[in-house]
Every structure is written in structure tokens, then in C-alpha cells.
Scaffold this motif. Structure first.
Motif, short mmCIF file in Angstrom:
data_model
loop_
_atom_site.label_atom_id
_atom_site.label_comp_id
_atom_site.label_asym_id
_atom_site.label_seq_id
_atom_site.Cartn_x
_atom_site.Cartn_y
_atom_site.Cartn_z
N ALA A 69 0.18 -1.07 0.15
CA ALA A 69 -0.01 -0.49 -0.08
C ALA A 69 0.15 0.84 0.02
O ALA A 69 1.12 2.28 1.05
CB ALA A 69 -0.61 -0.18 0.91
N VAL A 70 1.70 1.74 -1.01
CA VAL A 70 2.75 3.11 -1.16
C VAL A 70 1.52 3.97 -0.88
O VAL A 70 2.76 5.05 -1.07
CB VAL A 70 2.88 2.86 -2.69
CG1 VAL A 70 3.81 1.12 -2.78
CG2 VAL A 70 1.50 2.78 -3.49
N TRP A 71 0.77 4.23 -0.97
CA TRP A 71 0.02 5.77 -0.45
C TRP A 71 0.33 5.51 1.01
O TRP A 71 -0.06 6.99 2.15
CB TRP A 71 -1.55 5.89 -0.65
CG TRP A 71 -2.33 4.44 -0.08
CD1 TRP A 71 -2.92 4.46 1.03
CD2 TRP A 71 -2.76 2.72 -1.51
NE1 TRP A 71 -3.54 2.91 0.87
CE2 TRP A 71 -3.35 2.64 -0.05
CE3 TRP A 71 -2.64 3.33 -2.21
CZ2 TRP A 71 -3.78 1.62 -0.78
CZ3 TRP A 71 -2.78 1.33 -2.72
CH2 TRP A 71 -3.34 0.81 -1.57
N GLY A 74 6.11 5.99 4.72
CA GLY A 74 6.72 5.35 4.29
C GLY A 74 6.72 4.10 3.69
O GLY A 74 7.37 3.09 3.51
N LYS A 75 6.01 3.94 3.00
CA LYS A 75 5.72 1.69 2.23
C LYS A 75 6.31 2.56 0.86
O LYS A 75 6.22 1.71 0.21
CB LYS A 75 3.93 1.72 2.64
CG LYS A 75 4.06 1.65 3.36
CD LYS A 75 3.60 0.13 4.48
CE LYS A 75 3.85 -0.39 5.00
NZ LYS A 75 2.67 -0.62 5.46
N ALA A 76 6.31 3.88 0.22
CA ALA A 76 6.55 3.88 -1.42
C ALA A 76 7.88 4.62 -1.31
O ALA A 76 8.87 4.31 -2.55
CB ALA A 76 5.85 5.89 -1.69
N THR A 77 8.82 3.57 -0.57
CA THR A 77 10.31 3.55 -0.55
C THR A 77 11.10 2.03 -1.44
O THR A 77 10.46 1.44 -1.17
CB THR A 77 11.04 4.03 0.73
OG1 THR A 77 10.86 4.72 1.92
CG2 THR A 77 12.91 3.39 0.39
N ARG A 78 11.34 2.72 -2.30
CA ARG A 78 11.91 1.83 -3.49
C ARG A 78 12.50 1.12 -2.69
O ARG A 78 13.83 1.67 -2.49
CB ARG A 78 12.20 2.18 -4.97
CG ARG A 78 12.41 1.36 -6.20
CD ARG A 78 13.46 2.03 -6.54
NE ARG A 78 12.51 3.28 -7.50
CZ ARG A 78 11.23 3.02 -8.58
NH1 ARG A 78 11.36 1.58 -9.16
NH2 ARG A 78 10.92 4.04 -8.85
#
Length: 213
Positions: A69-71, A74-78
Motif C-alpha cells: 500500500a504505497v499511499w 513510509g511504504k513508497a520507498t523503492r
């Protein structure tokens, strides 16, 4: 990317098909929105095109499965070790791999044996165990079948039997030995060649250097 992820989850929904035009209409004025959506694959999202699903048209895609859940904060770190694949990089990898699938050897546009299905090449991320125990991710060319496995294939016993009958007597004896043991005894050099052949180009170059080439 976060907005595209939310659009897929709330508007398209898992298992449903959408078009490139619908994606662009949902995000007017956003440049390279297609690329933003492709970035989701680095976070475990599964989105198929006609390369992965032969029942999709070239302008269609299917949202198969939600990933991270990239939204959320802290979850959108590649993920570490992820390699971005642009058009130039894709051409470079395919050219370096001899314009063929490194797993089965098929070339783009060639038909799979016994079918009218042409091969398409794409880039796969392959973990490579390096000397010293480190595992790195490298890019390698594979066809859609090798990426997805033997989906919807049907075994053809009749074709195999006809092929067996067409073999010369000495080759039939060799095959009989393999069938009796239910395995083929590959020579060491053949096993090494098979392993070398499937490596990404970056790793193949190191092997060639080790051979003094």
C-alpha cells in the motif's frame, strides 16, 4: 504513483481490465502516467499486458493483484536493489543478451513449436548469488512463457512418439538409457554451459573474463 495505486484499487478493482486511454483520462496533464503505474511492479503489484496475457488487446491491461500500500507513510520507498528499466535500458539488455530469451533461446517473433503464438521478449529481474554470499539483482531477457511458466500448454504424446521413431538407432538407444534412468547424465561442461547461458549479461561478462576472453 500513489494516486495511480488508489485509482486501481478503488475504481478499476482487482481482476478487472482497463485501457491506456482510461488511465490517461483519469490523470489529465500528468506526464508519463504509464510509467508511474509500471513503477508499482517494484512494490509487488501485478498488472498484466498482452505480453503476459494473450487474451488482452495491445491497448488493454489487467489489474491482477495489489501489492504494498504505497499511499501509506513510509511504504513508497523503492525496495533495495531495484533496477529501473527505461526504454533505452531495455534495448541495451536485450541486445546484450543476443536478442533471445536466455532461458529457452527463442528469438522475438519466432513461433513456439506446435503453435501459432509468436514469442515476445521482456526484461526479468533475476537474483544472482555472487561469490562471497552476496545476492544481487540483475536484468535478463526472457520470453513471456519463461517468465510465466508453462501456462495453458498441452503435452503432445503423439508428436513425441513420432519424434522417437524418426531417431537413428544409436540415438534411440541413448534416449532409451535416459528414459530407463528417468534422467540424463549431463557432462560437467554441459551443466556449466547451461548455467552460464541463463546468466544476465553482466554476470556472463565476468565468466568470460575468468576464461580469459
Amino acid at each position: 504513483m500513489k494516486r495511480v495505486a488508489l485509482w486501481l484499487v478503488t475504481v478499476v478493482r482487482e481482476g478487472e481490465v482497463f485501457t491506456k486511454e482510461e488511465l490517461r483520462q483519469a490523470f489529465p496533464g500528468v506526464s508519463q502516467v504509464d510509467r508511474r503505474m509500471r513503477d508499482l511492479r517494484d512494490f509487488g503489484w501485478v498488472i498484466h499486458t498482452n505480453r503476459e496475457a494473450d487474451n488482452l488487446d495491445p491497448h488493454e491491461q489487467r489489474f491482477v493483484q495489489q501489492g504494498i500500500a504505497v499511499w501509506e507513510p513510509g511504504k513508497a520507498t523503492r525496495p533495495r536493489g531495484t533496477i529501473a528499466i527505461g526504454a533505452g535500458k531495455r534495448r541495451e539488455i536485450i541486445s546484450g543478451d543476443g536478442n533471445m530469451c536466455r532461458s529457452c533461446g527463442i528469438t522475438p517473433g519466432a513461433y513456439y513449436e506446435g503453435t501459432h503464438e509468436p514469442a515476445q521478449l521482456d526484461i526479468a529481474r533475476r537474483p544472482v548469488h555472487r561469490p562471497g554470499g552476496e545476492t544481487v539483482v540483475e536484468l535478463v531477457t526472457e520470453c513471456q512463457r519463461c517468465r510465466l511458466g508453462a501456462r495453458d500448454l498441452v503435452a503432445d504424446l503423439d508428436a513425441v512418439l513420432r519424434s522417437v521413431k524418426a531417431l537413428p538407432a544409436d540415438e534411440r538407444r541413448t534416449l532409451a538409457g535416459w528414459a530407463d534412468a528417468d534422467e540424463r547424465d549431463f557432462r560437467s561442461i554441459e551443466r556449466v554451459w547451461s548455467s552460464y547461458r541463463s546468466l544476465p549479461e553482466e554476470s556472463r561478462a565476468e565468466v568470460r573474463a575468468a576464461l580469459g576472453l
